[in-house]
Motif scaffolding. Sequence first.
Motif, PDB file in Angstrom:
ATOM      1  N   TYR A 194     -55.628 -82.217 -61.150  1.00  0.00           N
ATOM      2  CA  TYR A 194     -54.288 -82.188 -61.744  1.00  0.00           C
ATOM      3  C   TYR A 194     -54.299 -81.362 -63.033  1.00  0.00           C
ATOM      4  O   TYR A 194     -54.139 -81.905 -64.130  1.00  0.00           O
ATOM      5  CB  TYR A 194     -53.812 -83.621 -62.016  1.00  0.00           C
ATOM      6  CG  TYR A 194     -53.840 -84.505 -60.800  1.00  0.00           C
ATOM      7  CD1 TYR A 194     -52.830 -84.424 -59.840  1.00  0.00           C
ATOM      8  CD2 TYR A 194     -54.883 -85.405 -60.581  1.00  0.00           C
ATOM      9  CE1 TYR A 194     -52.852 -85.227 -58.703  1.00  0.00           C
ATOM     10  CE2 TYR A 194     -54.911 -86.207 -59.452  1.00  0.00           C
ATOM     11  CZ  TYR A 194     -53.904 -86.114 -58.520  1.00  0.00           C
ATOM     12  OH  TYR A 194     -53.924 -86.907 -57.396  1.00  0.00           O
ATOM     13  N   PRO A 195     -54.471 -80.047 -62.890  1.00  0.00           N
ATOM     14  CA  PRO A 195     -54.570 -79.191 -64.083  1.00  0.00           C
ATOM     15  C   PRO A 195     -53.337 -79.214 -64.979  1.00  0.00           C
ATOM     16  O   PRO A 195     -53.437 -78.953 -66.176  1.00  0.00           O
ATOM     17  CB  PRO A 195     -54.811 -77.797 -63.500  1.00  0.00           C
ATOM     18  CG  PRO A 195     -54.363 -77.883 -62.077  1.00  0.00           C
ATOM     19  CD  PRO A 195     -54.615 -79.284 -61.646  1.00  0.00           C
ATOM     20  N   ILE A 196     -52.173 -79.508 -64.412  1.00  0.00           N
ATOM     21  CA  ILE A 196     -50.955 -79.606 -65.228  1.00  0.00           C
ATOM     22  C   ILE A 196     -50.755 -81.033 -65.710  1.00  0.00           C
ATOM     23  O   ILE A 196     -50.600 -81.293 -66.914  1.00  0.00           O
ATOM     24  CB  ILE A 196     -49.717 -79.132 -64.442  1.00  0.00           C
ATOM     25  CG1 ILE A 196     -49.856 -77.652 -64.075  1.00  0.00           C
ATOM     26  CG2 ILE A 196     -48.448 -79.346 -65.285  1.00  0.00           C
ATOM     27  CD1 ILE A 196     -48.708 -77.120 -63.232  1.00  0.00           C
ATOM     28  N   LEU A 197     -50.776 -81.984 -64.792  1.00  0.00           N
ATOM     29  CA  LEU A 197     -50.516 -83.379 -65.152  1.00  0.00           C
ATOM     30  C   LEU A 197     -51.560 -83.948 -66.098  1.00  0.00           C
ATOM     31  O   LEU A 197     -51.245 -84.847 -66.902  1.00  0.00           O
ATOM     32  CB  LEU A 197     -50.447 -84.253 -63.894  1.00  0.00           C
ATOM     33  CG  LEU A 197     -49.212 -84.062 -63.003  1.00  0.00           C
ATOM     34  CD1 LEU A 197     -49.301 -84.958 -61.779  1.00  0.00           C
ATOM     35  CD2 LEU A 197     -47.928 -84.344 -63.779  1.00  0.00           C
ATOM     36  N   ILE A 255     -51.407 -92.694 -64.051  1.00  0.00           N
ATOM     37  CA  ILE A 255     -52.313 -92.474 -65.181  1.00  0.00           C
ATOM     38  C   ILE A 255     -53.756 -92.644 -64.738  1.00  0.00           C
ATOM     39  O   ILE A 255     -54.629 -91.830 -65.071  1.00  0.00           O
ATOM     40  CB  ILE A 255     -51.996 -93.445 -66.339  1.00  0.00           C
ATOM     41  CG1 ILE A 255     -50.589 -93.200 -66.885  1.00  0.00           C
ATOM     42  CG2 ILE A 255     -53.032 -93.308 -67.453  1.00  0.00           C
ATOM     43  CD1 ILE A 255     -50.123 -94.243 -67.893  1.00  0.00           C
ATOM     44  N   ASP A 256     -53.999 -93.690 -63.968  1.00  0.00           N
ATOM     45  CA  ASP A 256     -55.354 -93.982 -63.508  1.00  0.00           C
ATOM     46  C   ASP A 256     -55.885 -92.875 -62.606  1.00  0.00           C
ATOM     47  O   ASP A 256     -57.032 -92.445 -62.741  1.00  0.00           O
ATOM     48  CB  ASP A 256     -55.357 -95.317 -62.756  1.00  0.00           C
ATOM     49  CG  ASP A 256     -56.751 -95.897 -62.610  1.00  0.00           C
ATOM     50  OD1 ASP A 256     -57.389 -96.157 -63.652  1.00  0.00           O
ATOM     51  OD2 ASP A 256     -57.212 -96.076 -61.480  1.00  0.00           O
ATOM     52  N   ARG A 257     -55.047 -92.411 -61.699  1.00  0.00           N
ATOM     53  CA  ARG A 257     -55.478 -91.378 -60.746  1.00  0.00           C
ATOM     54  C   ARG A 257     -55.714 -90.046 -61.444  1.00  0.00           C
ATOM     55  O   ARG A 257     -56.681 -89.346 -61.159  1.00  0.00           O
ATOM     56  CB  ARG A 257     -54.426 -91.231 -59.647  1.00  0.00           C
ATOM     57  CG  ARG A 257     -54.896 -90.400 -58.468  1.00  0.00           C
ATOM     58  CD  ARG A 257     -54.009 -90.583 -57.261  1.00  0.00           C
ATOM     59  NE  ARG A 257     -54.553 -89.881 -56.116  1.00  0.00           N
ATOM     60  CZ  ARG A 257     -54.001 -89.892 -54.905  1.00  0.00           C
ATOM     61  NH1 ARG A 257     -52.904 -90.595 -54.687  1.00  0.00           N
ATOM     62  NH2 ARG A 257     -54.542 -89.220 -53.910  1.00  0.00           N
ATOM     63  N   ILE A 258     -54.855 -89.700 -62.361  1.00  0.00           N
ATOM     64  CA  ILE A 258     -55.021 -88.444 -63.106  1.00  0.00           C
ATOM     65  C   ILE A 258     -56.262 -88.514 -63.988  1.00  0.00           C
ATOM     66  O   ILE A 258     -57.035 -87.545 -64.068  1.00  0.00           O
ATOM     67  CB  ILE A 258     -53.768 -88.151 -63.957  1.00  0.00           C
ATOM     68  CG1 ILE A 258     -52.552 -87.914 -63.050  1.00  0.00           C
ATOM     69  CG2 ILE A 258     -53.993 -86.940 -64.852  1.00  0.00           C
ATOM     70  CD1 ILE A 258     -51.231 -87.933 -63.781  1.00  0.00           C
ATOM     71  N   SER A 259     -56.465 -89.657 -64.631  1.00  0.00           N
ATOM     72  CA  SER A 259     -57.632 -89.832 -65.506  1.00  0.00           C
ATOM     73  C   SER A 259     -58.938 -89.690 -64.734  1.00  0.00           C
ATOM     74  O   SER A 259     -59.911 -89.106 -65.225  1.00  0.00           O
ATOM     75  CB  SER A 259     -57.603 -91.210 -66.181  1.00  0.00           C
ATOM     76  OG  SER A 259     -56.454 -91.357 -66.974  1.00  0.00           O
ATOM     77  N   ALA A 260     -58.949 -90.225 -63.509  1.00  0.00           N
ATOM     78  CA  ALA A 260     -60.170 -90.221 -62.702  1.00  0.00           C
ATOM     79  C   ALA A 260     -60.466 -88.861 -62.082  1.00  0.00           C
ATOM     80  O   ALA A 260     -61.621 -88.555 -61.770  1.00  0.00           O
ATOM     81  CB  ALA A 260     -60.065 -91.274 -61.606  1.00  0.00           C
TER      82      ALA A 260
END
Length: 370
Positions: free
Chosen positions: A256-259, A246-251
């Motif tokens: 991460y266009p899909i995630l 969650i943290d990595r995708i948020s940042a």
Amino acid sequence: MNQHLFSKIMNVLVGEKRVETYLSCLILSCLQKINGERTTYSIYHLLKGKKSSQTIQDAHLFNMTNLFQTFPQLSRNFFEEIIRDLNSKNYIQIVDVDKYKITTRGMAHLEQTLIKMPIPGALNGWKYHSIQEDFWKRLTLLIQVCSNLINYNSSYIPIQNDNKTSDWVKEILIKLSKKREELSNELLQEVINCLNTKDEIMPEVVVWRLTGHKQIGLTSVQVAELFKMDMNYFHLHFLSTIHYMIDRISASRNQYPILQNLLIDYQKPIVLTNSSLVTYRYLQLGYNIDEIASARNLKNSTIEDHIVEIALNETDFSLEPFVPIEVEHKIRVVIQKLNSKQLKMIRQELKENISYFQIRLVQARLGEPI
């Protein structure tokens, strides 16, 4: 829920060998941090995720926000059993009613355990407890759907069967509007990139639980047994890996266009309890403590609790109306000198007419940042 079924669920979550579970080590670590300055139930409320002013303040003051709501199903009886066990082993000793300090023997045991099994570094219960379940449901169902799409299979049992998650996946598939092969390949690459890290996480505790075409994910118990992990320790590593994702995708949402769609309606947790938020609005209108207490029919001490919570969470909130700058400086010096969070000890050292409320405000400002 009958008691037998509840006991079975607790055994799955915390393990059959109760006194030897990692949860005992975790509680011992918390006891070492609070150092007899709070009751054991402050730890219980922290692990359960009680959203009270006191629990939130303690979580930040003693740097334990990472553990917030990590064991929401923990029963009071079981928690008390662990405390009794730690005491019987002379790992802790009582200093007051429901207050304990860790012993030399307990510290040695804790250090030895944490060397072998350190608390997962990416764990952030306070920040992500409100989204972790939805994130996991969406991730698992999206992966299962894409896996079956690429294999042209429409006959399978969804790993998640709640309408909310199913509707979300349908909407995302329409929104992305990609060919099934393209979608599956891109999703696969994003998941690999997200989990491909040298940071201290265990991607395998998540990967082995994923379900796809003719591939059923393992249960938590099965994965823990596979890696010969204590169930408590597996549970924390699982949460830590989810929090890391969650943290990595948020940042880096663009990577991460899909995630990033898994976080599409994610909002940061409301840092103030509802009652404190009302008090904050009164303060912004210029009301003082007495006026707010009168208007809300609450005790002054309750309003003070709210103000401490506000000071902890709102970095722009000025303490000066309640603590003059020179008084704040004196309190800071004493806190650093004593290296203690005990209000009585700090106030005695100050040797001035400084209130507990003023000390708590300064403590809040020195607390762990959100």
